[in-house]
Design a protein around this motif. Structure first.
Motif, short mmCIF file in Angstrom:
data_model
loop_
_atom_site.label_atom_id
_atom_site.label_comp_id
_atom_site.label_asym_id
_atom_site.label_seq_id
_atom_site.Cartn_x
_atom_site.Cartn_y
_atom_site.Cartn_z
N LEU A 1 16.49 7.12 25.00
CA LEU A 1 17.75 6.57 24.52
C LEU A 1 18.85 7.64 24.49
O LEU A 1 20.01 7.36 24.79
CB LEU A 1 17.56 5.96 23.13
N VAL A 2 18.48 8.86 24.13
CA VAL A 2 19.46 9.96 24.11
C VAL A 2 19.90 10.28 25.53
O VAL A 2 21.10 10.38 25.82
CB VAL A 2 18.86 11.21 23.42
N LYS A 3 18.93 10.43 26.44
CA LYS A 3 19.25 10.80 27.83
C LYS A 3 20.08 9.73 28.53
O LYS A 3 20.90 10.04 29.38
CB LYS A 3 17.98 11.08 28.61
N GLU B 1 24.06 1.28 14.35
CA GLU B 1 24.97 0.50 15.20
C GLU B 1 24.54 0.58 16.67
O GLU B 1 24.49 -0.44 17.37
CB GLU B 1 26.39 1.03 15.03
N ASP B 2 24.23 1.79 17.13
CA ASP B 2 23.84 1.98 18.53
C ASP B 2 22.54 1.26 18.86
O ASP B 2 22.41 0.65 19.94
CB ASP B 2 23.71 3.47 18.87
N LEU B 3 21.57 1.30 17.96
CA LEU B 3 20.29 0.61 18.20
C LEU B 3 20.49 -0.90 18.23
O LEU B 3 19.88 -1.60 19.03
CB LEU B 3 19.26 1.01 17.15
N LYS B 4 21.35 -1.39 17.36
CA LYS B 4 21.65 -2.83 17.34
C LYS B 4 22.28 -3.24 18.66
O LYS B 4 21.88 -4.24 19.27
CB LYS B 4 22.57 -3.15 16.17
N ASN B 5 23.25 -2.47 19.13
CA ASN B 5 23.91 -2.76 20.41
C ASN B 5 22.92 -2.67 21.57
O ASN B 5 22.96 -3.48 22.49
CB ASN B 5 25.08 -1.81 20.65
N TYR B 6 22.03 -1.71 21.53
CA TYR B 6 21.04 -1.54 22.59
C TYR B 6 20.10 -2.75 22.63
O TYR B 6 19.81 -3.29 23.70
CB TYR B 6 20.24 -0.25 22.36
N GLN B 7 19.66 -3.21 21.47
CA GLN B 7 18.77 -4.36 21.42
C GLN B 7 19.44 -5.62 21.94
O GLN B 7 18.81 -6.46 22.58
CB GLN B 7 18.27 -4.59 19.99
N ILE C 1 18.68 18.40 18.25
CA ILE C 1 19.48 17.18 18.35
C ILE C 1 19.52 16.51 16.98
O ILE C 1 18.48 16.35 16.33
CB ILE C 1 18.89 16.21 19.39
N LEU C 2 20.72 16.11 16.56
CA LEU C 2 20.89 15.45 15.27
C LEU C 2 21.58 14.11 15.47
O LEU C 2 22.27 13.89 16.47
CB LEU C 2 21.71 16.34 14.33
N PHE C 3 21.42 13.23 14.49
CA PHE C 3 21.98 11.89 14.55
C PHE C 3 22.65 11.56 13.22
O PHE C 3 22.25 12.06 12.18
CB PHE C 3 20.87 10.87 14.79
N ILE C 4 23.66 10.70 13.27
CA ILE C 4 24.29 10.18 12.06
C ILE C 4 23.74 8.78 11.85
O ILE C 4 23.79 7.93 12.75
CB ILE C 4 25.83 10.17 12.19
N GLU C 5 23.16 8.55 10.69
CA GLU C 5 22.41 7.31 10.43
C GLU C 5 23.23 6.05 10.71
O GLU C 5 22.75 5.13 11.37
CB GLU C 5 21.89 7.30 8.99
N ASN D 1 22.27 7.94 27.11
CA ASN D 1 23.50 7.78 26.31
C ASN D 1 23.59 6.42 25.64
O ASN D 1 24.68 5.90 25.41
CB ASN D 1 24.75 8.03 27.16
N SER D 2 22.44 5.82 25.34
CA SER D 2 22.42 4.55 24.63
C SER D 2 22.67 4.73 23.14
O SER D 2 23.07 3.79 22.46
CB SER D 2 21.07 3.86 24.84
N ILE D 3 22.39 5.94 22.66
CA ILE D 3 22.67 6.26 21.26
C ILE D 3 23.43 7.59 21.21
O ILE D 3 23.26 8.44 22.08
CB ILE D 3 21.39 6.32 20.40
N ARG D 4 24.25 7.72 20.20
CA ARG D 4 25.02 8.96 20.02
C ARG D 4 24.16 10.01 19.35
O ARG D 4 23.39 9.71 18.44
CB ARG D 4 26.26 8.69 19.19
N SER D 5 24.29 11.23 19.84
CA SER D 5 23.56 12.35 19.25
C SER D 5 24.47 13.57 19.26
O SER D 5 25.46 13.60 19.99
CB SER D 5 22.27 12.62 20.01
N TYR D 6 24.11 14.55 18.46
CA TYR D 6 24.95 15.74 18.30
C TYR D 6 24.12 17.00 18.36
O TYR D 6 22.96 17.01 17.96
CB TYR D 6 25.69 15.68 16.94
#
Length: 103
Positions: free
Chosen positions: A65-67, A91-97, A82-86, A69-74
């Protein structure tokens, strides 16, 4: 104005005025930078391990998902970690699904 409501005139040389303006700007910039750093540090980041545990994902799925760009990472400060904002991750996982084909 002083305590009696009277105005006082202060004479400054050009050099003193310039130094006063520069020091005022410097203090304002330091305060602004400090506030910005506080805002950044206030953000709660999640590690890969925390995301895997909280969202019941596997590491390979998370990496995919990171590679893609389906979810935002920092990577703060360019570090390898790699870090994520909850809230963004939810939101990103919901959009991906929603983009996945449904049988």
């Amino acid at each position: 104005m002083d305590f009696n409501g009277q105005q006082n005139l202060i004479l400054l040389s050009e050099e003193n005025l310039q130094a006063l303006v520069e020091s005022s700007i410097q203090r304002a910039l330091q305060k602004f930078i400090s506030l910005q750093e506080h805002q950044v540090n206030k953000t709660e980041y999640l590690s890969i391990s925390e995301v895997v545990r909280l969202f019941k994902l596997t590491r390979p799925t998370l990496n995919k998902l990171v590679k893609s760009n389906s979810i935002r990472s920092y990577r703060p400060g360019g570090v390898r970690r790699i870090l994520f904002i909850e809230s963004e991750l939810k939101e990103d996982l919901k959009n991906y699904q929603q983009r996945l084909p449904h049988p």
